[in-house]
Scaffold this active site. Structure first.
Site, mmCIF file in Angstrom:
data_model
loop_
_atom_site.group_PDB
_atom_site.id
_atom_site.type_symbol
_atom_site.label_atom_id
_atom_site.label_comp_id
_atom_site.label_asym_id
_atom_site.label_seq_id
_atom_site.Cartn_x
_atom_site.Cartn_y
_atom_site.Cartn_z
ATOM 1 C CG HIS A 27 -8.927 -2.359 0.185
ATOM 2 N ND1 HIS A 27 -7.467 -2.638 -0.221
ATOM 3 C CD2 HIS A 27 -9.653 -3.252 -0.531
ATOM 4 C CE1 HIS A 27 -7.189 -3.590 -0.867
ATOM 5 N NE2 HIS A 27 -8.587 -4.427 -1.217
ATOM 6 C CG ASP A 109 -4.583 -0.600 0.526
ATOM 7 O OD1 ASP A 109 -5.939 -0.912 0.909
ATOM 8 O OD2 ASP A 109 -4.689 -0.682 -1.204
#
Length: 470
Positions: A27, A109
């Site tokens: 990520h 995110d």
């Protein structure tokens, strides 16, 4: 809470975007690459992360500072951790840093769902970053909308996923727990989806050329929310003299220099996966039996930092080193560079989206071994594109500690053999990959689909800021 060290260049612009990556390699690295791209386009970019995660970013940061881009990092002093409790512990300190920075936009995110409330408080746009593809999101979105525990009686009976451009079949044993309602994960991912609907838009690390039908499908399905595809993000930085800023050549690349073209199998299951020792043994026996040399990345277990054996057969490592049959890596591996090496002929992978993207660009066929997360859905895309063969994993794991049934040596060997140079299946996949790789590479070039989406994304958030102030 402390801002700690700050890394920045002397260049400054009026428009400021704060990037909030999840402290996990799959990520963090792509979202940091987005920050670098924004910086290269003249946007003042700030990354907010923990001290523990800084080592993952340091080479990127130093390289961009050397190029004079306005990129900076604010460090939040939070101990490393795992799970939902850790995500919750990040919220308050990061919120305060963002308030102090007073940005024009938050680029968050997907798992930081609370950033949509923060953006509304600050009256600025919030972008939600998905580091995966629209195909997997389409499949999982459909499953979440239509899934019912009685859709099939048997865990191993196939069913067709509704409302998709292609006929995609799944099995209950492969369906993640979070698509089901009335579970902790199900409720949490519903929060992720809802935060996306309240966001300025969704950004994916993919390109139109890989999955055109699913880009169009999701844009129709998620009504009222903008979607941008701007990947593959790592490809923007290829051939940019990046290696000049790195340390000495990694041992794996030196080892590969002495191997024949397309002869080596690269084996890696991501940075978080831990197998049972019995499964490690089966993989080792399979690689030993295959005619092909190999590079195998084995993650160290936390309770065995020296990485001794962990299921490897007695004398295995010494034997392959002596015969030059293979190379085992227990630390970080330069995966992009390994996959793009001429000696690599196949990739045994867990189907993490970053790994699949890197293989597509490199033109390397896959042996797919999905484990958890969205791996099983991504395997379906690999199958649809005809660029890989399945090892036969059928059971979804609830975490990265893999407890699903053992895949035996013979099954692994049979899958790898199909990729060998000269096989009909292998050559067909390589031909498909050659065409797809060229299209994907062009997508990030000036005028390409991802390049244009990146331009449009920056223009759209700047236009929103302008409209708010006028």
């Amino acid at each position: 809470m402390s801002n700690g060290r700050k890394y920045t260049s002397d260049v400054a612009t009026d428009f400021h975007v704060v990037f909030l990556p999840l402290p996990s390699p799959s990520h963090m690295i792509p979202l940091v690459d987005v920050a670098r791209l924004f910086s290269a386009r003249g946007v003042r970019s700030t990354i907010v992360t923990s001290h523990h995660s800084l080592s993952l970013l340091q080479n990127h940061i130093n390289f961009d500072l050397a190029r004079g881009y306005p990129i900076s990092v604010h460090i939040v002093n939070i101990p490393p951790g795992k799970g939902m409790a850790y995500l919750s512990s990040l919220q308050k300190p990061i919120e305060q840093v963002v308030r102090n920075l007073d940005p024009n936009c938050i680029f968050s995110d997907m798992f930081f769902t609370w950033t949509v409330d923060l953006a509304e408080e600050l009256k600025i746009p919030r972008l939600l970053f998905y580091p995966n593809c629209l195909f997997s999101h389409s499949v999982l979105y459909s499953l979440k909308q239509h899934y019912c525990s009685t859709i099939v009686k048997s865990k191993h009976e196939s069913f067709v996923v509704p409302d998709l451009p292609d006929k995609i079949t799944m099995k209950k044993s492969r369906v993640p727990d979070w698509v089901k309602l009335n579970t902790v994960l199900g409720d949490y991912f519903e929060t992720v989806l809802q935060s996306g609907k309240r966001s300025f838009g969704l950004v994916y690390n993919t390109c139109y050329e890989i999955e055109p039908a699913y880009v169009d499908h999701m844009k129709k399905s998620v009504k009222g929310t903008k979607i941008w595809h701007i990947g593959p993000l790592f490809e923007y930085f290829n051939n940019k003299n990046y290696d000049d800023c790195m340390s000495n050549k990694h041992e794996s690349l030196t080892w590969l220099d002495n191997q024949k073209p397309k002869s080596v199998i690269y084996v890696c299951f991501g940075s978080l996966t831990t197998f049972q020792e019995a499964q490690i043994t089966e993989i080792a026996l399979a690689l030993d039996e295959c005619d092909q040399p190999f590079v195998w990345v084995i993650r160290r277990k936390e309770d065995n930092q020296e990485g001794i054996n962990n299921g490897l057969p007695q004398g295995f490592e010494e034997r392959i080193r002596k015969t030059n049959k293979g190379l085992i890596i227990r630390d970080w591996a330069p995966q992009v560079e390994i996959l793009q090496h001429a000696a690599i002929g196949g990739f045994l992978t867990h189907c993490g989206w970053g790994s699949v993207l890197e293989a597509v660009v490199a033109g390397v066929p896959l042996v797919t071994w999905p484990l958890t997360a969205d791996h099983f859905e991504i395997e379906k895309l690999v199958e649809l594109l005809e660029i890989g063969v399945k090892v036969g994993a059928e059971v979804y794991n609830m975490s990265f500690d893999i407890t699903s049934p053992i895949i035996e040596k013979r099954t692994i060997v049979d899958a790898i053999v199909k990729l060998q140079d000269g096989s009909i299946i292998g050559e067909n996949m390589r031909q498909n990959l050659k065409v797809l790789s060229n299209k994907v590479k062009q997508s990030v070039q000036e005028g390409g689909s991802s390049f244009n989406n990146l331009t449009g994304l920056i223009e759209d958030i700047k236009a929103f800021e302008f409209s708010q102030n006028n």
